[in-house]
Structure formats: C-alpha cells, structure tokens
Motif scaffolding. Sequence first.
Motif, mmCIF file in Angstrom:
data_model
loop_
_atom_site.group_PDB
_atom_site.id
_atom_site.type_symbol
_atom_site.label_atom_id
_atom_site.label_comp_id
_atom_site.label_asym_id
_atom_site.label_seq_id
_atom_site.Cartn_x
_atom_site.Cartn_y
_atom_site.Cartn_z
ATOM 1 N N TYR A 25 0.844 -1.186 0.000
ATOM 2 C CA TYR A 25 0.000 0.000 0.000
ATOM 3 C C TYR A 25 0.879 1.237 0.000
ATOM 4 C CZ TYR A 25 1.210 0.467 4.904
ATOM 5 O OH TYR A 25 1.906 0.612 6.078
ATOM 6 N N SER A 26 0.291 2.339 -0.418
ATOM 7 C CA SER A 26 0.994 3.603 -0.306
ATOM 8 C C SER A 26 0.087 4.574 0.427
ATOM 9 C CB SER A 26 1.361 4.151 -1.687
ATOM 10 O OG SER A 26 0.227 4.575 -2.374
ATOM 11 N N TYR A 27 0.598 5.039 1.540
ATOM 12 C CA TYR A 27 -0.100 6.042 2.348
ATOM 13 C C TYR A 27 0.867 6.538 3.389
ATOM 14 C CZ TYR A 27 -3.501 8.358 5.313
ATOM 15 O OH TYR A 27 -4.189 9.292 6.042
ATOM 16 N N GLY A 28 0.902 7.822 3.589
ATOM 17 C CA GLY A 28 1.904 8.381 4.475
ATOM 18 C C GLY A 28 1.563 8.366 5.941
ATOM 19 N N GLY A 29 0.297 8.148 6.280
ATOM 20 C CA GLY A 29 -0.101 8.243 7.677
ATOM 21 C C GLY A 29 -0.341 6.884 8.306
ATOM 22 N N THR A 30 -0.999 6.914 9.446
ATOM 23 C CA THR A 30 -1.346 5.678 10.147
ATOM 24 C C THR A 30 -2.477 4.976 9.415
ATOM 25 O OG1 THR A 30 -0.743 6.712 12.240
ATOM 26 C CG2 THR A 30 -2.103 4.718 12.343
ATOM 27 N N VAL A 31 -2.325 3.681 9.230
ATOM 28 C CA VAL A 31 -3.309 2.947 8.441
ATOM 29 C C VAL A 31 -3.936 1.811 9.228
ATOM 30 C CG1 VAL A 31 -2.290 3.454 6.194
ATOM 31 C CG2 VAL A 31 -1.512 1.450 7.475
ATOM 32 N N ASN A 32 -5.127 1.470 8.820
ATOM 33 C CA ASN A 32 -5.772 0.242 9.247
ATOM 34 C C ASN A 32 -5.760 -0.688 8.035
ATOM 35 O OD1 ASN A 32 -6.575 1.415 11.772
ATOM 36 N ND2 ASN A 32 -8.188 2.466 10.666
ATOM 37 N N LEU A 33 -5.458 -1.965 8.242
ATOM 38 C CA LEU A 33 -5.278 -2.894 7.132
ATOM 39 C C LEU A 33 -6.218 -4.081 7.269
ATOM 40 C CD1 LEU A 33 -1.424 -2.709 7.347
ATOM 41 C CD2 LEU A 33 -2.757 -1.909 5.398
ATOM 42 N N PHE A 34 -6.736 -4.528 6.153
ATOM 43 C CA PHE A 34 -7.737 -5.593 6.160
ATOM 44 C C PHE A 34 -7.473 -6.573 5.019
ATOM 45 C CE2 PHE A 34 -10.647 -3.184 8.913
ATOM 46 C CZ PHE A 34 -10.240 -1.888 8.666
ATOM 47 N N TRP A 35 -7.873 -7.811 5.234
ATOM 48 C CA TRP A 35 -8.037 -8.776 4.162
ATOM 49 C C TRP A 35 -9.485 -9.255 4.188
ATOM 50 C CZ3 TRP A 35 -5.253 -10.334 0.046
ATOM 51 C CH2 TRP A 35 -3.873 -10.012 0.020
ATOM 52 N N GLY A 59 -6.327 -14.525 11.716
ATOM 53 C CA GLY A 59 -7.723 -14.377 11.364
ATOM 54 C C GLY A 59 -8.461 -15.701 11.415
ATOM 55 N N ILE A 60 -9.571 -15.729 10.687
ATOM 56 C CA ILE A 60 -10.375 -16.940 10.672
ATOM 57 C C ILE A 60 -9.796 -17.961 9.711
ATOM 58 C CG2 ILE A 60 -12.470 -15.690 11.312
ATOM 59 C CD1 ILE A 60 -13.314 -15.851 8.355
ATOM 60 N N LYS A 61 -10.184 -19.207 9.895
ATOM 61 C CA LYS A 61 -9.869 -20.312 8.979
ATOM 62 C C LYS A 61 -8.373 -20.516 8.797
ATOM 63 C CE LYS A 61 -14.260 -19.684 6.644
ATOM 64 N NZ LYS A 61 -15.041 -19.784 5.421
ATOM 65 N N GLY A 62 -7.568 -20.188 9.805
ATOM 66 C CA GLY A 62 -6.144 -20.462 9.761
ATOM 67 C C GLY A 62 -5.300 -19.456 9.004
ATOM 68 N N PHE A 63 -5.907 -18.360 8.580
ATOM 69 C CA PHE A 63 -5.162 -17.325 7.872
ATOM 70 C C PHE A 63 -4.455 -16.398 8.853
ATOM 71 C CE2 PHE A 63 -6.222 -17.799 3.435
ATOM 72 C CZ PHE A 63 -7.387 -18.549 3.451
ATOM 73 N N GLU A 64 -3.329 -15.848 8.415
ATOM 74 C CA GLU A 64 -2.628 -14.838 9.183
ATOM 75 C C GLU A 64 -2.003 -13.833 8.216
ATOM 76 O OE1 GLU A 64 0.336 -17.073 11.377
ATOM 77 O OE2 GLU A 64 1.825 -16.686 9.811
ATOM 78 N N ALA A 65 -1.671 -12.676 8.732
ATOM 79 C CA ALA A 65 -1.031 -11.658 7.902
ATOM 80 C C ALA A 65 -0.008 -10.919 8.755
ATOM 81 C CB ALA A 65 -2.064 -10.682 7.338
ATOM 82 N N GLU A 66 1.029 -10.456 8.091
ATOM 83 C CA GLU A 66 2.071 -9.730 8.786
ATOM 84 C C GLU A 66 2.210 -8.334 8.215
ATOM 85 O OE1 GLU A 66 5.967 -11.481 8.655
ATOM 86 O OE2 GLU A 66 6.693 -10.218 10.313
ATOM 87 N N PHE A 67 2.132 -7.350 9.107
ATOM 88 C CA PHE A 67 2.301 -5.958 8.739
ATOM 89 C C PHE A 67 3.778 -5.615 8.863
ATOM 90 C CE2 PHE A 67 1.957 -1.613 8.217
ATOM 91 C CZ PHE A 67 2.201 -0.868 9.366
ATOM 92 N N ILE A 68 4.400 -5.229 7.754
ATOM 93 C CA ILE A 68 5.796 -4.797 7.781
ATOM 94 C C ILE A 68 5.793 -3.329 7.363
ATOM 95 C CG2 ILE A 68 8.149 -5.157 6.963
ATOM 96 C CD1 ILE A 68 7.449 -8.050 6.397
ATOM 97 N N LYS A 69 5.902 -2.463 8.356
ATOM 98 C CA LYS A 69 5.758 -1.029 8.113
ATOM 99 C C LYS A 69 6.810 -0.503 7.151
ATOM 100 C CE LYS A 69 5.047 3.296 10.630
ATOM 101 N NZ LYS A 69 5.030 3.927 11.981
ATOM 102 N N SER A 73 3.860 -3.287 3.569
ATOM 103 C CA SER A 73 3.264 -4.532 3.101
ATOM 104 C C SER A 73 2.386 -5.166 4.175
ATOM 105 C CB SER A 73 4.347 -5.527 2.673
ATOM 106 O OG SER A 73 5.062 -6.007 3.795
ATOM 107 N N PHE A 74 1.443 -5.961 3.719
ATOM 108 C CA PHE A 74 0.517 -6.672 4.610
ATOM 109 C C PHE A 74 0.153 -7.973 3.897
ATOM 110 C CE2 PHE A 74 -1.988 -7.083 8.244
ATOM 111 C CZ PHE A 74 -3.331 -7.293 7.973
ATOM 112 N N ASN A 75 1.093 -8.898 3.858
ATOM 113 C CA ASN A 75 0.913 -10.137 3.098
ATOM 114 C C ASN A 75 0.089 -11.155 3.864
ATOM 115 O OD1 ASN A 75 2.511 -8.907 1.229
ATOM 116 N ND2 ASN A 75 4.279 -10.267 1.483
#
Lengths: 114, 116
Positions: A25-35, A59-69, A73-75
Amino acid sequence: AQSVSQHNHHVILSEAASLELGCNYSYGGTVNLFWYVQYPGQHLQLLLKYFSGDPLVKGIKGFEAEFIKSKFSFNLRKPSVQWSDTAEYFCAVGSSGSARQLTFGSGTQLTVLP
Amino acid sequence: KAGVTQTPRYLIKTRGQQVTLSCSPISGHRSVSWYQQTPGQGLQFLFEYFSETQRNKGNFPGRFSGRQFSNSRSEMNVSTLELGDSALYLCASSLVAGGARNSPLHFGNGTRLTVT
C-alpha cells in the motif's frame, strides 16, 4: 491518496500447499489494514484486520497476515490450503481517521486444486 | 442475526434513466457505506452515512447520491444513467462503537445494475 497493490491476479495451488498473497500500500499516515475474502456466490467477508500492536495478525480459517511497516506490506499467509479456500481475496487499507472509507486492491483469485 | 440486506438483487435500466438501490444494515449498526465494484476499476468507495448524515464521499460525480433514514436504512440513487454505471453496488454496515477497532465493515450481496 491511498493506493493498494496486489501483485498476483490469479494463483493456482494444490491442496496442502502453502499460500502467500502479496499486498503493498501507499499512504503516508497511520493505516488500518484488512483482508477480505469473497467465496463464489457469497458476499465479502472479513478475514482479518490490523489496527495496531502485534504486527502478526491471526484471522479466521487459519489465515494470518504480517504488517511490515518499512515495506508498506501486509501479506496474507496460510500454511496449508484447502479446496474450500478457493475464492477471491482482497487487501484493503483505511486511514486511521476513516476506517470505513477503504481503498481496495484489485483482488487475487485463488484456485485450490483437490 | 440477519446480515446486510440489499434490494433488488438485479436491475436493468436504460441510459438516461435513474435508479434507487436500497440497503438495510445489520440490526444495531448505524453506519452504512456504499461501494461500486467493476471488473476494470475494482472496488471503489462511494460514500458513508452515519446518523442520517453523509460523513465521507468518494470521487464520483454528483449523479451519485444517497441518504440514510432514522432507522439506519440507506438508499443510493444514480440519476441520468450511463453505460459505465453498470456494476455491482455493495452496501456495508458497521457498528461504529468503541472506535474503529470494533467497527469492521459487513457487506451485503450487492445489487447488480446493468445499464443498456
């Protein structure tokens, strides 16, 4: 303005394979991230969300995501996919001041072969 | 608990006409947001309503408008329809309590609008 990039448009995996879907993502401020996930014929459902704190989100169903500021990225990851995970996956970003005005990525269609 | 309900599910209109889409949020949810989904542009934010007031607006022309009623139900109106307005229109509701942390969007199944 915010923007979200999902690198893979279509991913095909066999059952039990590991999954990683990229989101930048591209954004200069504080973000909330979703899948979000959209199963065939169903509405968009929230898989997981990140607001602050531990950058590894489960998250649900065994999914996870990692926020790397540092990488903006939020894969999304899952160690072992199932046929029922076949769906379209959307990454979305909201600014801290407007969590309901989301900018979505173009989506990744995941097909899991039995 | 019933989910977000959108009516109608499908709609076919002619260029130049206007259309009204309806959304009933999850019981207790006070915020309603609208999104347009097309193959070319993906999901794009239209606007958000909370307490009968438009809180945020996306980058769409003035032909796109909406309103929210005292029971939190919302309608979206598109006037002078163009072919490019053909899309899936999604409504999402959220609780708006305890700050953003407790307010993820819950989406409906959408209204498929075809403009001919």
